[in-house]
Design a protein around this motif. Sequence first.
Motif, PDB file in Angstrom:
ATOM      1  N   ALA A 158      -2.545   9.474  -1.728  1.00  0.00           N
ATOM      2  CA  ALA A 158      -2.268   8.422  -1.345  1.00  0.00           C
ATOM      3  C   ALA A 158      -1.792   7.536  -1.454  1.00  0.00           C
ATOM      4  N   ARG A 159      -2.692   6.436  -2.277  1.00  0.00           N
ATOM      5  CA  ARG A 159      -2.360   5.353  -2.113  1.00  0.00           C
ATOM      6  C   ARG A 159      -1.446   5.189  -3.343  1.00  0.00           C
ATOM      7  N   TRP A 160      -1.119   5.743  -4.203  1.00  0.00           N
ATOM      8  CA  TRP A 160      -0.537   5.664  -5.897  1.00  0.00           C
ATOM      9  C   TRP A 160       0.805   5.611  -5.141  1.00  0.00           C
ATOM     10  N   TRP A 161       0.618   7.389  -4.643  1.00  0.00           N
ATOM     11  CA  TRP A 161       2.207   7.540  -4.445  1.00  0.00           C
ATOM     12  C   TRP A 161       2.925   6.402  -3.015  1.00  0.00           C
ATOM     13  N   GLY A 162       2.355   5.571  -2.343  1.00  0.00           N
ATOM     14  CA  GLY A 162       2.329   4.189  -1.093  1.00  0.00           C
ATOM     15  C   GLY A 162       2.971   3.349  -2.078  1.00  0.00           C
ATOM     16  N   GLU A 163       2.226   3.055  -3.084  1.00  0.00           N
ATOM     17  CA  GLU A 163       2.722   2.062  -4.217  1.00  0.00           C
ATOM     18  C   GLU A 163       4.098   2.218  -4.951  1.00  0.00           C
ATOM     19  N   PHE A 164       3.865   3.029  -5.202  1.00  0.00           N
ATOM     20  CA  PHE A 164       5.251   3.841  -6.439  1.00  0.00           C
ATOM     21  C   PHE A 164       6.435   3.976  -5.879  1.00  0.00           C
ATOM     22  N   ALA A 165       6.132   4.418  -4.187  1.00  0.00           N
ATOM     23  CA  ALA A 165       7.271   4.458  -2.847  1.00  0.00           C
ATOM     24  C   ALA A 165       7.816   2.877  -2.908  1.00  0.00           C
ATOM     25  N   LEU A 166       7.136   1.702  -2.425  1.00  0.00           N
ATOM     26  CA  LEU A 166       7.408   0.226  -2.727  1.00  0.00           C
ATOM     27  C   LEU A 166       8.252   0.174  -4.417  1.00  0.00           C
ATOM     28  N   ALA A 167       7.399   0.085  -5.046  1.00  0.00           N
ATOM     29  CA  ALA A 167       8.416  -0.848  -6.339  1.00  0.00           C
ATOM     30  C   ALA A 167       8.992  -0.132  -6.886  1.00  0.00           C
ATOM     31  N   ARG A 168       9.306   1.661  -6.670  1.00  0.00           N
ATOM     32  CA  ARG A 168      10.680   1.783  -7.072  1.00  0.00           C
ATOM     33  C   ARG A 168      11.937   1.298  -6.329  1.00  0.00           C
ATOM     34  N   ASP A 169      11.830   0.470  -5.335  1.00  0.00           N
ATOM     35  CA  ASP A 169      12.747  -0.265  -4.760  1.00  0.00           C
ATOM     36  C   ASP A 169      12.412  -1.550  -4.502  1.00  0.00           C
ATOM     37  N   PRO A 170      13.485  -2.709  -5.148  1.00  0.00           N
ATOM     38  CA  PRO A 170      12.424  -3.604  -5.912  1.00  0.00           C
ATOM     39  C   PRO A 170      12.722  -4.144  -4.649  1.00  0.00           C
ATOM     40  N   GLU A 171      14.436  -4.364  -3.069  1.00  0.00           N
ATOM     41  CA  GLU A 171      14.479  -5.249  -2.670  1.00  0.00           C
ATOM     42  C   GLU A 171      13.090  -5.143  -1.647  1.00  0.00           C
ATOM     43  N   LEU A 172      12.818  -3.915  -1.162  1.00  0.00           N
ATOM     44  CA  LEU A 172      11.917  -3.601  -0.462  1.00  0.00           C
ATOM     45  C   LEU A 172      10.592  -3.728  -0.323  1.00  0.00           C
ATOM     46  N   ASP A 173      10.043  -3.807  -1.914  1.00  0.00           N
ATOM     47  CA  ASP A 173       8.547  -4.435  -2.591  1.00  0.00           C
ATOM     48  C   ASP A 173       9.278  -5.809  -2.285  1.00  0.00           C
ATOM     49  N   ALA A 174       9.859  -6.718  -3.150  1.00  0.00           N
ATOM     50  CA  ALA A 174       9.994  -7.993  -2.618  1.00  0.00           C
ATOM     51  C   ALA A 174       9.866  -8.226  -0.651  1.00  0.00           C
ATOM     52  N   ARG A 175      10.558  -7.618  -0.007  1.00  0.00           N
ATOM     53  CA  ARG A 175      10.234  -8.098   1.031  1.00  0.00           C
ATOM     54  C   ARG A 175       9.254  -7.917   1.026  1.00  0.00           C
ATOM     55  N   VAL A 176       8.054  -6.580   1.140  1.00  0.00           N
ATOM     56  CA  VAL A 176       6.566  -6.940   1.610  1.00  0.00           C
ATOM     57  C   VAL A 176       6.001  -7.516   0.831  1.00  0.00           C
ATOM     58  N   THR A 177       6.449  -8.496  -0.303  1.00  0.00           N
ATOM     59  CA  THR A 177       5.720  -8.792  -1.103  1.00  0.00           C
ATOM     60  C   THR A 177       6.058 -10.742  -0.084  1.00  0.00           C
ATOM     61  N   ASP A 178       7.366 -10.713   0.134  1.00  0.00           N
ATOM     62  CA  ASP A 178       7.043 -11.858   0.401  1.00  0.00           C
ATOM     63  C   ASP A 178       6.677 -12.153   2.710  1.00  0.00           C
ATOM     64  N   LEU A 179       6.511 -10.893   2.993  1.00  0.00           N
ATOM     65  CA  LEU A 179       5.557 -10.895   4.618  1.00  0.00           C
ATOM     66  C   LEU A 179       4.566 -11.187   3.497  1.00  0.00           C
ATOM     67  N   GLU A 180       3.907 -10.537   3.176  1.00  0.00           N
ATOM     68  CA  GLU A 180       2.607 -10.499   2.205  1.00  0.00           C
ATOM     69  C   GLU A 180       2.091 -11.987   2.174  1.00  0.00           C
ATOM     70  N   ASP A 181       2.957 -12.376   1.965  1.00  0.00           N
ATOM     71  CA  ASP A 181       2.891 -14.264   1.322  1.00  0.00           C
ATOM     72  C   ASP A 181       2.865 -14.948   2.488  1.00  0.00           C
ATOM     73  N   ARG A 182       3.868 -14.716   2.839  1.00  0.00           N
ATOM     74  CA  ARG A 182       3.980 -15.493   4.186  1.00  0.00           C
ATOM     75  C   ARG A 182       2.580 -15.991   5.281  1.00  0.00           C
ATOM     76  N   ALA A 183       2.292 -14.486   5.864  1.00  0.00           N
ATOM     77  CA  ALA A 183       1.414 -14.197   6.413  1.00  0.00           C
ATOM     78  C   ALA A 183       0.188 -15.217   5.718  1.00  0.00           C
ATOM     79  N   ALA A 184      -0.580 -14.879   4.220  1.00  0.00           N
ATOM     80  CA  ALA A 184      -1.341 -16.238   3.590  1.00  0.00           C
ATOM     81  C   ALA A 184      -1.498 -17.392   3.549  1.00  0.00           C
ATOM     82  N   GLU A 185       0.368 -17.956   3.631  1.00  0.00           N
ATOM     83  CA  GLU A 185      -0.339 -18.937   3.968  1.00  0.00           C
ATOM     84  C   GLU A 185       0.515 -19.465   5.466  1.00  0.00           C
ATOM     85  N   ALA A 186       0.448 -18.651   6.551  1.00  0.00           N
ATOM     86  CA  ALA A 186       0.968 -18.723   7.607  1.00  0.00           C
ATOM     87  C   ALA A 186      -0.222 -19.930   8.401  1.00  0.00           C
TER      88      ALA A 186
END
Length: 114
Positions: free
Chosen positions: A59-87
């Motif tokens: 389940a964990r790696w299914w989700g990781e691949f599901a995200l990584a296979r879509d570069p736009e979605l992966d970048a969006r999630v990374t951006d959200l997480e980065d912005r949260a870390a800087e909030a």
Amino acid sequence: MTAVHATPKGIPPMPERNPKALRAAIAEHAPALLPDFDRAWRRDIADAYDLAPVPAFLARWWGEFALARDPELDARVTDLEDRAAEATDTATARALLEEAAHLRREASKAEPGQ
């Protein structure tokens, strides 16, 4: 593993839902994840006498691949997480992390072939 063909958006479909097929898909379409996948497999599963952890691992790696296979979605999630870390306030950080978590959950709902 069944044949993997790119979707119209250029995103590869999800593989069969088993560790071997998932590892092959990661190796082909998201090779940057492969060292972590293999390390986690060796740590969590390879020497296990109990197969109970396999569904959680998958389940964990299914989700990781599901995200990584879509570069736009992966970048969006990374951006959200980065912005949260800087909030500077917890409400903003929480909202950003909740949105990222929602996107991760939705991505992990992909079925084989989707």
